[in-house]
Scaffold this active site. Sequence first.
Site, PDB file in Angstrom:
ATOM      1  N   TYR A  30       9.734  18.692  17.073  1.00  0.00           N
ATOM      2  CA  TYR A  30       9.608  17.337  17.712  1.00  0.00           C
ATOM      3  C   TYR A  30       9.800  17.226  19.019  1.00  0.00           C
ATOM      4  O   TYR A  30      10.391  16.873  19.004  1.00  0.00           O
ATOM      5  CB  TYR A  30       8.093  17.842  16.808  1.00  0.00           C
ATOM      6  CG  TYR A  30       8.639  15.691  16.541  1.00  0.00           C
ATOM      7  CD1 TYR A  30       7.773  15.118  17.360  1.00  0.00           C
ATOM      8  CD2 TYR A  30       9.404  15.449  16.056  1.00  0.00           C
ATOM      9  CE1 TYR A  30       8.263  13.254  16.830  1.00  0.00           C
ATOM     10  CE2 TYR A  30       9.314  13.975  15.719  1.00  0.00           C
ATOM     11  CZ  TYR A  30       8.819  13.608  16.184  1.00  0.00           C
ATOM     12  OH  TYR A  30       9.460  11.722  16.050  1.00  0.00           O
ATOM     13  N   ARG A  49      16.338  17.742  25.216  1.00  0.00           N
ATOM     14  CA  ARG A  49      16.583  16.797  23.391  1.00  0.00           C
ATOM     15  C   ARG A  49      16.241  17.910  22.692  1.00  0.00           C
ATOM     16  O   ARG A  49      17.015  18.023  22.164  1.00  0.00           O
ATOM     17  CB  ARG A  49      15.853  15.594  24.178  1.00  0.00           C
ATOM     18  CG  ARG A  49      15.889  14.447  22.844  1.00  0.00           C
ATOM     19  CD  ARG A  49      16.014  13.694  22.455  1.00  0.00           C
ATOM     20  NE  ARG A  49      13.854  13.870  22.380  1.00  0.00           N
ATOM     21  CZ  ARG A  49      13.462  11.697  22.353  1.00  0.00           C
ATOM     22  NH1 ARG A  49      14.171  11.355  22.844  1.00  0.00           N
ATOM     23  NH2 ARG A  49      12.105  12.342  23.021  1.00  0.00           N
ATOM     24  N   HIS A  99      15.717  26.724  -0.626  1.00  0.00           N
ATOM     25  CA  HIS A  99      15.979  25.711   0.398  1.00  0.00           C
ATOM     26  C   HIS A  99      17.231  26.795   1.559  1.00  0.00           C
ATOM     27  O   HIS A  99      17.283  26.581   2.684  1.00  0.00           O
ATOM     28  CB  HIS A  99      17.525  24.952  -0.538  1.00  0.00           C
ATOM     29  CG  HIS A  99      16.886  23.488  -1.377  1.00  0.00           C
ATOM     30  ND1 HIS A  99      15.953  23.830  -2.540  1.00  0.00           N
ATOM     31  CD2 HIS A  99      17.335  22.548  -1.142  1.00  0.00           C
ATOM     32  CE1 HIS A  99      15.416  23.076  -2.760  1.00  0.00           C
ATOM     33  NE2 HIS A  99      16.167  21.701  -1.612  1.00  0.00           N
ATOM     34  N   LYS A 143      15.649  14.440  16.648  1.00  0.00           N
ATOM     35  CA  LYS A 143      13.629  14.920  16.919  1.00  0.00           C
ATOM     36  C   LYS A 143      13.430  15.455  15.737  1.00  0.00           C
ATOM     37  O   LYS A 143      13.064  16.571  16.074  1.00  0.00           O
ATOM     38  CB  LYS A 143      13.104  15.001  18.045  1.00  0.00           C
ATOM     39  CG  LYS A 143      12.391  13.703  17.904  1.00  0.00           C
ATOM     40  CD  LYS A 143      12.146  13.505  19.661  1.00  0.00           C
ATOM     41  CE  LYS A 143      10.678  12.625  19.301  1.00  0.00           C
ATOM     42  NZ  LYS A 143      10.899  11.506  18.969  1.00  0.00           N
ATOM     43  N   GLU A 175      17.760   0.281  16.035  1.00  0.00           N
ATOM     44  CA  GLU A 175      16.527   0.226  16.561  1.00  0.00           C
ATOM     45  C   GLU A 175      15.396   0.656  15.809  1.00  0.00           C
ATOM     46  O   GLU A 175      15.744  -0.286  15.427  1.00  0.00           O
ATOM     47  CB  GLU A 175      16.572   2.452  17.297  1.00  0.00           C
ATOM     48  CG  GLU A 175      16.735   3.017  16.240  1.00  0.00           C
ATOM     49  CD  GLU A 175      16.540   4.481  16.506  1.00  0.00           C
ATOM     50  OE1 GLU A 175      16.387   4.930  18.254  1.00  0.00           O
ATOM     51  OE2 GLU A 175      16.808   5.607  15.887  1.00  0.00           O
ATOM     52  N   LEU A 199      17.709   7.244  18.288  1.00  0.00           N
ATOM     53  CA  LEU A 199      17.189   8.536  19.132  1.00  0.00           C
ATOM     54  C   LEU A 199      18.030   8.522  19.838  1.00  0.00           C
ATOM     55  O   LEU A 199      17.798   7.529  20.775  1.00  0.00           O
ATOM     56  CB  LEU A 199      15.985   8.454  18.457  1.00  0.00           C
ATOM     57  CG  LEU A 199      15.207   9.992  19.363  1.00  0.00           C
ATOM     58  CD1 LEU A 199      15.606  11.492  18.603  1.00  0.00           C
ATOM     59  CD2 LEU A 199      13.503   9.839  18.907  1.00  0.00           C
TER      60      LEU A 199
END
Length: 276
Positions: A30, A49, A99, A143, A175, A199
């Site tokens: 996302y 990204r 999976h 992400k 972070e 990130l």
Amino acid sequence: MYFFKNEFVDAKDVQISPDDRGYYFGDGIYEVFRVYQGQLYECEAHMQRLLRTAAEVRLQLPYSNEAFVQILNELIQKNGLNEGTIYLQITRGEAPRAHPFPTQAEPIVLAYSNEVKRPLATIENGIKAVTQPDIRWLRCDLKTLNLLPNVLAKQAALDHGVQEVVLHREGTVTECSASNLMIVKNQTLYTHPANHLILHGITRAVVLRIAHTLGIPVKEEAFTTGQLLLADEAFITGTTVEITPLLEIDGQAIGTGAPGPLTQTLQREFEKTFLN
């Protein structure tokens, strides 16, 4: 108005299948885009990204970069969004739960907008945080939809009556639950290097670019929780939080306990990147 499965539809017409791999595996990626004055902010950086994350998790994107941007801009127009965010999600598709990657499933795109005002009160007055061990996986640079550790961390912050959690790995600060972290010591800006443990924040990159332009020394190197508590200033960066001063951690004031001068300088310069 949402974008879902190749068309613009009303929210009531968005129906997520229980066989969507994003639902039972978190098998998806996302991006959250900031919209200022009806325009996508740092759109190219967000798209790059997204492309990188997709490649790393081996998810074939169903649209080109240009097509995605067109979809997002059309969503802004259809919803009359002037200030807010766009959420874009792509899952690996619908398939019976197993999976291995499915051979027939097609990626599913979902996008929608939210009216989100700038958090001017916290930008001006700052927030408080607590520290907590970083229990996330070792690809925090991607992400993806696997955000349960971040959710638990954010809830821990609220349980302590503060707004954020500073994460650390055996004392080395990485972070926060939903933002990057920077500190100031002796007029030098420090932040964890953009490796697999954090990130690669878009706002983080903008702030570093501004710092270089202003001649502010920058060191992208890890620091400890002890160094954090001894910092002259600290602040978080993120798409929705912009540059928010961090005034207190674990009950201890950072610096003077008020937004610092270098933080405020960066805030003013950051505003210039999107305000006409």
